[in-house]
Design a protein around this motif. Structure first.
Motif, PDB file in Angstrom:
ATOM      1  N   TYR A  42     -48.210  -7.477 106.626  1.00  0.00           N
ATOM      2  CA  TYR A  42     -47.147  -6.533 106.978  1.00  0.00           C
ATOM      3  C   TYR A  42     -47.639  -5.117 106.738  1.00  0.00           C
ATOM      4  O   TYR A  42     -48.634  -4.874 106.057  1.00  0.00           O
ATOM      5  N   PRO A  79     -52.477  -2.603 107.678  1.00  0.00           N
ATOM      6  CA  PRO A  79     -51.850  -3.922 107.482  1.00  0.00           C
ATOM      7  C   PRO A  79     -52.333  -4.599 106.210  1.00  0.00           C
ATOM      8  O   PRO A  79     -53.548  -4.658 105.943  1.00  0.00           O
ATOM      9  N   TRP A  94     -52.847  -7.914 104.596  1.00  0.00           N
ATOM     10  CA  TRP A  94     -52.898  -9.340 104.899  1.00  0.00           C
ATOM     11  C   TRP A  94     -52.642 -10.100 103.600  1.00  0.00           C
ATOM     12  O   TRP A  94     -53.536 -10.343 102.813  1.00  0.00           O
ATOM     13  N   ARG A 151     -43.267  -3.700 109.989  1.00  0.00           N
ATOM     14  CA  ARG A 151     -44.002  -4.494 110.977  1.00  0.00           C
ATOM     15  C   ARG A 151     -44.600  -5.727 110.302  1.00  0.00           C
ATOM     16  O   ARG A 151     -45.367  -5.618 109.339  1.00  0.00           O
ATOM     17  N   LEU A 204     -47.060  -8.994 110.831  1.00  0.00           N
ATOM     18  CA  LEU A 204     -48.189  -9.370 111.670  1.00  0.00           C
ATOM     19  C   LEU A 204     -48.663 -10.778 111.310  1.00  0.00           C
ATOM     20  O   LEU A 204     -48.709 -11.146 110.131  1.00  0.00           O
ATOM     21  N   THR A 243     -51.926 -13.527 112.605  1.00  0.00           N
ATOM     22  CA  THR A 243     -53.115 -13.634 113.440  1.00  0.00           C
ATOM     23  C   THR A 243     -53.666 -15.048 113.379  1.00  0.00           C
ATOM     24  O   THR A 243     -53.486 -15.762 112.379  1.00  0.00           O
ATOM     25  N   ILE A 248     -53.361 -11.397 117.702  1.00  0.00           N
ATOM     26  CA  ILE A 248     -52.341 -10.935 116.760  1.00  0.00           C
ATOM     27  C   ILE A 248     -50.980 -10.856 117.433  1.00  0.00           C
ATOM     28  O   ILE A 248     -50.853 -10.403 118.582  1.00  0.00           O
ATOM     29  N   THR A 290     -46.988  -9.367 116.553  1.00  0.00           N
ATOM     30  CA  THR A 290     -46.253  -8.493 115.640  1.00  0.00           C
ATOM     31  C   THR A 290     -44.771  -8.527 115.966  1.00  0.00           C
ATOM     32  O   THR A 290     -44.365  -8.844 117.100  1.00  0.00           O
ATOM     33  N   GLN A 291     -43.974  -8.212 114.990  1.00  0.00           N
ATOM     34  CA  GLN A 291     -42.530  -8.029 115.203  1.00  0.00           C
ATOM     35  C   GLN A 291     -42.060  -6.906 114.291  1.00  0.00           C
ATOM     36  O   GLN A 291     -42.331  -6.906 113.091  1.00  0.00           O
ATOM     37  N   ASP A 292     -41.352  -5.940 114.886  1.00  0.00           N
ATOM     38  CA  ASP A 292     -40.894  -4.760 114.155  1.00  0.00           C
ATOM     39  C   ASP A 292     -39.420  -4.861 113.811  1.00  0.00           C
ATOM     40  O   ASP A 292     -38.609  -5.364 114.602  1.00  0.00           O
TER      41      ASP A 292
END
Length: 673
Positions: free
Chosen positions: A576, A589, A591, A653, A655, A657, A663, A665-667
């Motif tokens: 995120y 990001p 991880w 956000r 993330l 992968t 990748i 993503t969703q915001d």
């Protein structure tokens, strides 16, 4: 009344056994200070492939057999070592004779050999090179089946655990004879009335009786001078339970040493067990039981399939820590060193190093043809809910058809004495040093017809039905050799990496023609306060208000080229970041969850939120706790702490992968008031 009588009789038996054991196990010498710490002596630079047998000479030098490399090394008390011989196949147990020559069970050639440590000359004592079977008689015509353990008496008698013949053999005056054991099984009795199951370790007591690590029976057995076999310790149930001898339980006792005070040390599973340190004989576990690598005080020290074990005249206990590939010592002296976390990391192969060892092939024919991936490392199995159990999937599932033949993907040699488990079940498996294969009918087709391959050694009952299969230590398989056929699970489950250091097979193997161009999918992002109270995230045309510590979860799954549409796979990494606007991230990001390596088994509830499930349910849900941190042996609960953020509008956000770098993503827009 009857139960009281039985209990009283059992107590009397234990008291008699205590006196009996101590009369044979103890001597009148003053007991020296017992070891209180574990340190590492050798192997930190990956010198060993698989240290297994261990023996100490009169000068205090330690000799180690490397079953993987086929070598014998000499290790000093200071950790310096040199190669003594590279003329073995799969050397296992070792013992010195009265002339200070080293007697070695060379499991891979089914022979017993002698190594002169002065001129490094190797001579054959018994057995026929590279021929397994069973035959007593003249030493060089006698046959063994991958013997593992040896012990030598003061008068030169050589005792051998003929492991896969399930017998105890004697070499004396150029002849081989059987002193105990018949068919595979369990029973006490006189000489060949007794039965053993894959006996490995052997040691002599001061009264010339033998102690046997009866590995498959999960017991310690005693053979008296007249050949009578009795059970010394263990119920036969697979567990690690301390206590009185006949109520104790063992995992997989492998090797034994008896020190000069008659104290018995046993390598068992991932721990060291002891008999003889108390007034009454009991089994004690003196190290941690959980697999791992840790030095320090004995009771917190961790091992990974410890095998060979030997005592020296100073009271130290030397251990061949096989799957950690180290020589360790239990000591009260200033010997060895306490291993550091960075040294443990250096010992572990990276995925790049691992895949460069050998070029793999697919588990089916044709060997270059890409197949359907049905499961990846780190996926949940079971369900996160009260009253149910959940665990991590530890490999890579490659789909196939029922009864389809599967093949070894790399060339390897069997190292574990019991490398096959769960015969006849859906989780039937074989474990080699760096690759494991699960969900197979090993060595046979879908109709239970065996392959023409005597490396798979089958047991049959009186009706001719198969009851088990063993693959002896030292057995070599080449890439492309048949391993078995698929059972009703319709896939091969591949484990990549050594036991305890498993890694993501997609990364560790890079199978031929593998390609994945489809990005994972995030289905839903949820936000909670630190007490797991949900926060509304679906307000239309407005930002949600957040403050303090929050938790974030994401339901997500991966897809791959060529897989069925219904297939849901776990993702490779989850992370995120927070942005001020679309082009202004406050940090790169993070991880937070990674499946590059197998996570610690205790971390499943750190990775997956309630409701996550897969494997044995019709529905698959991977709901990742994005704000927690998990990677291999590291894991902790965590939050996104907004306490120090300025008031204003932000973007959260999420993330995910896959291994190939695709990748999703969703915001979620939020504000801090």
């Amino acid at each position: 009344m009857l139960s009281k009588s039985i209990s009283f009789n059992k107590l009397i038996y234990l008291l008699i056994l205590a006196v009996f054991c101590f009369s044979g196990c103890q001597n009148t010498q003053k007991i020296k200070l017992l070891p209180f710490q574990t340190t590492t002596v050798a192997g930190l630079n990956r010198e060993f492939g698989e240290p297994f047998g261990i023996a100490v000479d009169k000068k205090g030098s330690v000799y180690v057999s490397d079953g993987d490399a086929g070598k014998i090394f000499r290790v000093s008390r200071e950790g310096k070592f040199d190669l003594v011989s590279d003329k073995f196949n799969t050397p296992s147990g070792m013992a010195f004779d009265k002339d200070e020559t080293l007697i070695i069970a060379d499991s891979g050639t089914h022979t017993i050999k002698r190594l002169n440590i002065v001129n490094n000359e190797v001579t054959l004592i018994a057995g026929v090179e590279n021929k397994h079977g069973f035959a007593d008689g003249e030493s060089l015509k006698a046959l063994f089946n991958a013997p593992i353990g040896v012990s030598v008496s003061n008068d030169g008698k050589i005792f051998v655990t003929d492991t896969y013949n399930d017998k105890i053999r004697l070499i004396e005056n150029g002849k081989v004879s059987t002193i105990a054991g018949s068919t595979r099984g369990f029973s006490d009795g006189n000489a060949t009335e007794a039965k053993f199951d894959t006996p490995c370790g052997i040691a002599l007591l001061t009264d010339s009786s033998l102690i046997i690590a009866d590995t498959g029976n999960r017991r310690l057995r005693r053979i008296e001078r007249d050949g009578k076999t009795t059970t010394l310790a263990g119920t036969g149930e697979q567990d690690s339970v301390d206590g009185f001898l006949l109520s104790s339980k063992f995992v997989e006792p492998t090797q034994i040493t008896v020190n000069e005070n008659g104290i018995i040390y046993v390598t068992d599973g991932n721990s060291i067990r002891v008999i003889g340190r108390r007034t009454f004989p009991i089994v004690e576990t003196i190290t941690a039981q959980k697999r791992g690598l840790n030095d320090g005080k004995i009771f917190i020290s961790q091992f990974n399939r410890p095998s060979g074990i030997a005592s020296d005249n100073a009271g130290n206990i030397w251990v061949a820590d096989s799957d950690n590939q180290l020589v360790r010592i239990l000591t009260n002296e200033n010997l060895g060193k306490t291993i550091k976390p960075e040294e443990i990391t250096k010992l572990r192969y990276t995925a790049e190093e691992f895949r460069n060892l050998q070029q793999p092939r697919w588990t089916y024919n044709p060997p270059e043809a890409k197949r359907d991936i049905a499961g990846t490392l780190g996926e949940i199995r079971g369900e996160i809910t009260e009253g149910k159990q959940a665990w991590f999937h530890n490999g890579l599932d490659i789909a196939g058809g029922y009864g389809e033949k599967a093949y070894f993907i790399r060339s390897e040699k069997v190292m574990e004495p019991i490398a096959v488990e769960n015969f006849g079940g859906l989780r039937e498996l074989i474990r080699l040093p760096t690759i494991g294969y699960i969900h197979l009918r090993l060595g046979r087709d879908k109709d239970e017809k065996t392959f023409s391959d005597d490396r798979f050694q089958f047991d049959l009952d009186n009706t001719g039905k198969f009851t088990d299969v063993r693959v002896p230590r030292g057995t070599k398989f080449e890439a492309g050799d048949s391993v078995g056929t698929l059972n009703a699970f319709n896939h091969v489950h591949l484990i990549a990496g050594r036991t305890g250091a498993e890694m993501n097979a997609l990364d560790a193997l890079i199978l031929p023609n593998f390609k994945d161009s489809i990005a994972p999918k995030i289905e839903k992002v949820s936000i909670f306060n630190e007490n797991w109270q949900p926060i509304e995230t679906e307000k239309k045309n407005s930002r949600i208000n957040l403050q303090g510590k929050i938790r974030v979860t994401a339901q997500a799954f991966d897809r791959m080229d060529g897989n069925p549409e219904r297939r849901r796979l776990g993702v490779y990494k989850v992370g995120y970041q927070v942005l001020k606007d679309e082009k202004s991230p406050l940090f790169e990001p993070k991880w937070s969850i990674s499946f590059e390596k197998m996570p610690d088994s205790n971390f499943v509830n750190l990775v997956y939120a309630k409701g996550s499930k897969s494997g044995y349910t019709p529905e698959t849900i991977f709901d990742y706790i994005v704000t927690n941190e998990v990677s291999g042996d590291f894991g902790k609960e965590n939050f996104l702490d907004l306490s120090n953020y300025e008031k204003g509008d932000y973007i959260l956000r999420v993330l995910v992968t896959d291994f190939s770098g695709n990748i999703a993503t969703q915001d979620t827009q939020f504000e801090i008031k």
